[in-house]
Write a protein that holds these residues in place. Structure first.
Motif, PDB file in Angstrom:
ATOM      1  N   GLU A  45       0.832  -1.194   0.000  1.00  0.00           N
ATOM      2  CA  GLU A  45       0.000   0.000   0.000  1.00  0.00           C
ATOM      3  C   GLU A  45       0.877   1.260   0.000  1.00  0.00           C
ATOM      4  N   GLY A  46       0.567   2.189  -0.889  1.00  0.00           N
ATOM      5  CA  GLY A  46       1.297   3.437  -0.972  1.00  0.00           C
ATOM      6  C   GLY A  46       2.536   3.378  -1.855  1.00  0.00           C
ATOM      7  N   SER A  47       2.809   2.236  -2.468  1.00  0.00           N
ATOM      8  CA  SER A  47       3.992   2.120  -3.335  1.00  0.00           C
ATOM      9  C   SER A  47       3.782   2.878  -4.652  1.00  0.00           C
ATOM     10  N   GLU A  48       4.853   3.422  -5.149  1.00  0.00           N
ATOM     11  CA  GLU A  48       4.793   4.137  -6.419  1.00  0.00           C
ATOM     12  C   GLU A  48       5.080   3.246  -7.617  1.00  0.00           C
ATOM     13  N   ILE A  49       5.780   2.131  -7.368  1.00  0.00           N
ATOM     14  CA  ILE A  49       6.125   1.220  -8.463  1.00  0.00           C
ATOM     15  C   ILE A  49       5.827  -0.202  -8.052  1.00  0.00           C
ATOM     16  N   CYS A  50       5.781  -1.091  -9.050  1.00  0.00           N
ATOM     17  CA  CYS A  50       5.615  -2.529  -8.806  1.00  0.00           C
ATOM     18  C   CYS A  50       6.977  -3.186  -8.768  1.00  0.00           C
ATOM     19  N   THR A  51       7.234  -4.001  -7.769  1.00  0.00           N
ATOM     20  CA  THR A  51       8.527  -4.653  -7.583  1.00  0.00           C
ATOM     21  C   THR A  51       8.488  -6.068  -8.129  1.00  0.00           C
ATOM     22  N   PRO A  52       9.494  -6.505  -8.929  1.00  0.00           N
ATOM     23  CA  PRO A  52       9.499  -7.871  -9.461  1.00  0.00           C
ATOM     24  C   PRO A  52       9.679  -8.893  -8.345  1.00  0.00           C
ATOM     25  N   CYS A  53       9.087 -10.052  -8.538  1.00  0.00           N
ATOM     26  CA  CYS A  53       9.247 -11.149  -7.583  1.00  0.00           C
ATOM     27  C   CYS A  53      10.655 -11.720  -7.670  1.00  0.00           C
ATOM     28  N   LYS A  54      11.183 -12.186  -6.562  1.00  0.00           N
ATOM     29  CA  LYS A  54      12.507 -12.767  -6.513  1.00  0.00           C
ATOM     30  C   LYS A  54      12.489 -14.175  -7.113  1.00  0.00           C
ATOM     31  N   PRO A  55      13.667 -14.757  -7.440  1.00  0.00           N
ATOM     32  CA  PRO A  55      13.704 -16.123  -7.973  1.00  0.00           C
ATOM     33  C   PRO A  55      13.025 -17.107  -7.014  1.00  0.00           C
ATOM     34  N   ASN A  56      12.407 -18.139  -7.621  1.00  0.00           N
ATOM     35  CA  ASN A  56      11.686 -19.195  -6.905  1.00  0.00           C
ATOM     36  C   ASN A  56      10.445 -18.657  -6.184  1.00  0.00           C
ATOM     37  N   THR A  57       9.931 -17.528  -6.635  1.00  0.00           N
ATOM     38  CA  THR A  57       8.647 -17.015  -6.169  1.00  0.00           C
ATOM     39  C   THR A  57       7.847 -16.572  -7.384  1.00  0.00           C
ATOM     40  N   PHE A  58       6.527 -16.334  -7.197  1.00  0.00           N
ATOM     41  CA  PHE A  58       5.673 -15.917  -8.311  1.00  0.00           C
ATOM     42  C   PHE A  58       4.532 -15.078  -7.755  1.00  0.00           C
ATOM     43  N   SER A  59       3.769 -14.432  -8.649  1.00  0.00           N
ATOM     44  CA  SER A  59       2.599 -13.646  -8.246  1.00  0.00           C
ATOM     45  C   SER A  59       1.628 -13.549  -9.412  1.00  0.00           C
ATOM     46  N   LYS A  60       0.360 -13.369  -9.065  1.00  0.00           N
ATOM     47  CA  LYS A  60      -0.691 -13.134 -10.032  1.00  0.00           C
ATOM     48  C   LYS A  60      -0.870 -11.632 -10.235  1.00  0.00           C
ATOM     49  N   PRO A  61      -1.624 -11.175 -11.252  1.00  0.00           N
ATOM     50  CA  PRO A  61      -1.854  -9.743 -11.435  1.00  0.00           C
ATOM     51  C   PRO A  61      -2.516  -9.109 -10.219  1.00  0.00           C
ATOM     52  N   GLY A  62      -2.079  -7.930  -9.829  1.00  0.00           N
ATOM     53  CA  GLY A  62      -2.650  -7.185  -8.715  1.00  0.00           C
ATOM     54  C   GLY A  62      -2.252  -7.711  -7.360  1.00  0.00           C
ATOM     55  N   ALA A  63      -1.155  -8.472  -7.263  1.00  0.00           N
ATOM     56  CA  ALA A  63      -0.739  -9.058  -5.977  1.00  0.00           C
ATOM     57  C   ALA A  63      -0.025  -8.025  -5.120  1.00  0.00           C
ATOM     58  N   ASP A  64      -0.196  -8.209  -3.800  1.00  0.00           N
ATOM     59  CA  ASP A  64       0.515  -7.338  -2.876  1.00  0.00           C
ATOM     60  C   ASP A  64       1.730  -8.028  -2.276  1.00  0.00           C
ATOM     61  N   MET A  65       1.969  -9.318  -2.671  1.00  0.00           N
ATOM     62  CA  MET A  65       3.141 -10.063  -2.234  1.00  0.00           C
ATOM     63  C   MET A  65       3.346 -11.246  -3.186  1.00  0.00           C
ATOM     64  N   CYS A  66       4.531 -11.808  -3.177  1.00  0.00           N
ATOM     65  CA  CYS A  66       4.849 -12.958  -4.022  1.00  0.00           C
ATOM     66  C   CYS A  66       4.803 -14.226  -3.194  1.00  0.00           C
ATOM     67  N   LYS A  67       4.329 -15.313  -3.809  1.00  0.00           N
ATOM     68  CA  LYS A  67       4.236 -16.608  -3.140  1.00  0.00           C
ATOM     69  C   LYS A  67       5.401 -17.495  -3.539  1.00  0.00           C
ATOM     70  N   PRO A  68       5.927 -18.321  -2.606  1.00  0.00           N
ATOM     71  CA  PRO A  68       7.070 -19.183  -2.924  1.00  0.00           C
ATOM     72  C   PRO A  68       6.645 -20.411  -3.734  1.00  0.00           C
ATOM     73  N   CYS A  69       7.559 -20.899  -4.560  1.00  0.00           N
ATOM     74  CA  CYS A  69       7.362 -22.147  -5.292  1.00  0.00           C
ATOM     75  C   CYS A  69       7.756 -23.318  -4.388  1.00  0.00           C
ATOM     76  N   ASN A  70       7.338 -24.527  -4.745  1.00  0.00           N
ATOM     77  CA  ASN A  70       7.734 -25.747  -4.029  1.00  0.00           C
ATOM     78  C   ASN A  70       9.215 -25.979  -4.321  1.00  0.00           C
ATOM     79  N   PRO A  71      10.117 -25.817  -3.351  1.00  0.00           N
ATOM     80  CA  PRO A  71      11.557 -25.902  -3.628  1.00  0.00           C
ATOM     81  C   PRO A  71      12.005 -27.270  -4.114  1.00  0.00           C
ATOM     82  N   ALA A  72      11.266 -28.317  -3.832  1.00  0.00           N
ATOM     83  CA  ALA A  72      11.680 -29.667  -4.227  1.00  0.00           C
ATOM     84  C   ALA A  72      11.323 -29.965  -5.673  1.00  0.00           C
ATOM     85  N   THR A  73      10.222 -29.434  -6.163  1.00  0.00           N
ATOM     86  CA  THR A  73       9.737 -29.818  -7.492  1.00  0.00           C
ATOM     87  C   THR A  73       9.584 -28.630  -8.447  1.00  0.00           C
TER      88      THR A  73
END
Length: 778
Positions: free
Chosen positions: A63-91
């Motif tokens: 909230e209040g951000s001026e830009i959208c930040t890319p998700c880090k490796p081994n994480t992902f997000s859907k459009p309009g997300a406020d955070m990135c979700k982690p992938c299953n590290p094993a698979t």
């Protein structure tokens, strides 16, 4: 089709954005190339918006951000997300900015690479490592395992100029010593100097000042650690899984031991290398040279190549980076094709001569001795005769130059171009701003020996911004070299862009830059500085450039009398692989004032019709030859008191002050008619005189003969017999007259008849003395 997004921070105030296409190893033989399309240009910070847009997939914002930040490796997000979700590290795994997670595949041989371990106690091994980041699964049945280290083996020898240290591996010898890489370092004998080179024939590890980099044009950075890998006796390319990129091998050199020649025509060093490529399609291997922030493609190859040797002569002595780029073949259509997984390139050897880096591989004789491990140079204009057993200094041929620090062999003596002469030091070709043509006419350009700025025609961008091309010219070069700069503040460049960056300052005898004027002259912008001539190549005249003049729209009348200054820039580009050339033609025009006027080609308003060859016409009074005394028109005044003055007036084809008024004694001049008539009359008189003398002499002889004949025929009153008839010849006189020869021929009868007629005539003479008949005595 490749897509790419780039984000750049802009400074406050005026910003100039430009887009430049970089095509490494592009096929110049093709007339058509694939276009580069700009899909969208978005500039933020210039206004306000009333609607907040949702972040796209792979990014998030709080909230209040001026830009959208890319998700880090081994994480992902859907459009309009406020955070990135982690992938299953094993698979699963993902890269930065991913919108979904990808299933990890089984490990294959493409997921690891081989390396050569450093030498320890004279032994080395080969090892294998996983490509990072590791995305494959080792825990599935079909996955292969990472191989172990190979058996220890003897280390290969060090590279020439190096020795094997027991603790630190191969190290370069001290400056005053040499080695072939197999033996310990040794001092050079007396009166010899170490021969320094940077030579690499063995690659146990990545050599000093050598690095590898991956340039991926389809994304910001390479996802795998694709690179060139040392393999003992060669370097080899290693790509990550299905990665389409250029693998760049870079060797940086601190400089060369020979001072750079100002006219760039002398060689300060040479780089040579041997490589091979193995390709299933049309792969590309490119050799580039980067100097002073500017990178040029020098040679390119495509397809499979066996062991290939290539050499390149270096003419600049500053720091330099040599690069080799390799890209695998692309199989299939651009939209659904794939790269050839088995394509690779190998580098077997690299040698850079006369470099500041590296070590001595041998020793060379020094005829003048050694100071600080370097040969004392020969005198100016001399070279070291390497073919002589004594290695002596020999004088270069006339009008040739040589660098004292690179004077090995007569081949290093470079001949100066037409109209130029070797400097007193014998290290550069110069002009004193005067020129003498084949007819002996002298031209003096010293008044033009200064930096001259020429403004091109006003041009406008699509948005209406005005700009023009500015040319800086130093006609005679020498100490008055020109400079073109770039004062546009550029944003921070990415790593890949820095490999092909442009120089902010260029120097030479002719350069050009693009000027964006401003109402405040101090705030005008200068960009894209380009050298159009690093040195003067030659000065010629009496050379027909009529066809060039016609093509460019210049008038051709009198063009054969123009003086042409040729300058050359050897920096090659894709558009100008042979560099750029500039001709400044000076035309004699006595109507011009001051320095005259520089005119652009009417049909090529940019000064060039092809972008590589530039031509400017300089109309000036200083392009007229100096008048000799015989060129002035001589006017002789009337004779006054036995003397007359001589005045001289200047002609139209040359310049210079006429000689002072001269005075001479009057000379008597005969009218023209007298000059014409007198000689024939005198000749005729002489002929008549000769004829009179001849006739008089003949008449005198005849008179003498007649008088003598008359005297002999007079009667003798004393009763004496008459004398013998005589022809009247004087003593010593030859009988040249009345000589008659009698022959027993038909002529005898004619003679008798003549005699008979004479007798008849004698009988008719009443005064003839009578002749008595002959009376016999008995």
């Amino acid at each position: 089709m490749y897509t790419k997004c780039r984000r750049t921070k802009l400074e406050k105030g005026l910003n100039v954005l430009k887009w430049r296409v970089v095509g490494i190893g592009s096929d110049r033989s093709k007339k058509t190339v694939a276009p580069v399309l700009i899909r969208k240009i978005e500039v933020t910070g210039v206004g306000f918006t009333s609607v907040c847009a949702p972040c796209k997939s792979g990014t998030y914002s709080s909230e209040g951000s001026e830009i959208c930040t890319p998700c880090k490796p081994n994480t992902f997000s859907k459009p309009g997300a406020d955070m990135c979700k982690p992938c299953n590290p094993a698979t699963e795994y993902s890269y930065e900015g991913a919108g979904v997670c990808t299933q990890r595949p089984p490990c294959t041989k493409d997921d690891y690479y081989q390396i050569q371990l450093p030498c320890v106690n004279g032994k080395t091994q080969k090892s294998f490592e996983w490509i990072q980041p590791q995305i494959c699964r080792k825990d599935v049945p079909e996955s292969i395992q990472l191989p172990g280290k190979t058996d220890a083996e003897d280390c290969p020898p060090c590279n020439p100029g190096m020795f094997l240290s027991k603790t630190a591996g191969c190290q370069y010898c001290p400056d005053d010593q040499m080695s072939d890489g197999k033996t310990p370092c040794q001092k050079c004998p007396a009166s010899t100097s170490p021969d320094f080179n940077l030579e690499m024939n063995w690659f146990n590890t990545m050599p000093n000042n050598m690095s590898s980099e991956c340039i991926l044009f389809s994304d910001d950075t390479c996802k795998y650690n694709s690179s060139w890998v040392p393999m003992g006796d060669h370097l080899v390319t290693h790509f990550g899984r299905s990665e389409d990129a250029y693998l760049l091998l870079m060797q940086t050199v601190s400089g060369f031991r020979t001072a750079e020649s100002k006219d760039h025509r002398q060689i300060v060093g040479t780089i040579s290398f041997e490589f091979s490529t193995q390709c299933t399609g049309r792969c590309e291997f490119v050799f580039l040279v980067e100097y002073d922030g500017h990178s040029d493609v020098k040679k390119e190859w495509s397809g499979t190549k066996g062991k290939t040797h290539f050499s390149f002569d270096v003419s600049k002595s500053g720091p330099m980076t040599f690069s080799w780029a390799f890209q695998r073949s692309y199989i299939g259509h651009l939209t659904n094709g794939h790269v050839a997984e088995n394509d690779l390139a190998r580098m077997y050897s690299i040698k850079i001569t006369n470099s500041l880096d590296g070590g001595a591989v041998g020793c060379k004789k020094c005829p003048k001795g050694v100071v600080d491990n370097r040969c004392v140079p020969c005198p100016a204009g001399h070279y070291i005769d390497v073919h002589s057993n004594s290695t002596t200094c020999q004088a270069c041929p006339p009008n040739t130059i040589i660098r004292p620090t690179n004077a090995w062999g007569k081949d290093n003596c470079v001949e100066c171009g037409q109209g130029l002469k070797a400097s007193a030091a014998g290290d550069k070709c110069v002009t004193d701003c005067t020129f003498t043509d084949k007819e002996g006419k002298l031209y003096d350009f010293t008044k033009l020996n200064k930096i001259t700025f020429v403004k091109g025609s006003n041009l406008f961008t699509g948005s209406g911004t005005k700009y023009y091309h500015g040319f800086n010219i130093s006609l005679c070069g020498g100490d008055k070299m020109v400079t073109c700069t770039q004062n546009v503040s550029s944003p921070e460049k990415s790593t890949s862009e820095s490999k092909f960056s442009e120089s902010s300052v260029v120097k030479g005898v002719v350069c050009r830059s693009t000027i964006i004027p401003s109402t405040d002259a101090s705030k005008s912008l200068s960009t894209q500085p380009t050298s159009l001539g690093d040195y003067i190549d030659k000065i010629v005249t009496n050379k027909s450039l009529v066809e060039m003049y016609k093509k460019e729209g210049y008038p051709t009348e009198g063009s054969e009398k123009d003086i042409h200054f040729y300058s050359k820039s050897e920096d090659s580009t894709d558009a100008c692989p042979e560099g750029r050339n500039t001709i400044i033609s000076l035309k004699c025009d006595q109507k011009m004032e001051d320095d005259g006027e520089i005119v652009f080609p009417p049909k090529c308003v940019y000064g060039t019709c092809d972008g590589c060859n530039f031509h400017l016409l300089w109309k000036t009074v200083y392009a007229c030859p100096k008048c000799a005394k015989e060129d002035f028109v001589k006017i002789v005044a009337e004779c006054v008191d036995g003397s007359q003055s001589i005045h001289y007036t200047k002609p139209d084809h040359c310049i210079g002050e006429p000689p002072a008024i001269e005075t001479q004694k009057c000379a008597i001049k005969l009218p023209f008619i007298v000059k014409v008539v007198v000689p024939p009359v005198v000749a005729l008189g002489l002929i008549l005189l000769i004829c009179v003398i001849y006739c008089w002499q003949r008449n005198k002889n005849l008179e003498y003969k007649y008088m003598k004949l008359t005297h002999q025929n007079e009667p003798n009153y004393d009763g004496e017999l008459p004398g013998v008839d005589s022809c009247g010849l004087s003593d010593g006189e030859e009988d040249q007259f009345d000589s008659v020869q009698f022959k027993t021929s038909r002529g005898s009868k004619i003679l008798n008849k003549i005699r008979g007629k004479r007798s008849d005539k004698d009988d008719e003479n009443p005064f003839e003395t009578g002749r008595s008949e002959k009376i016999p005595l008995t």
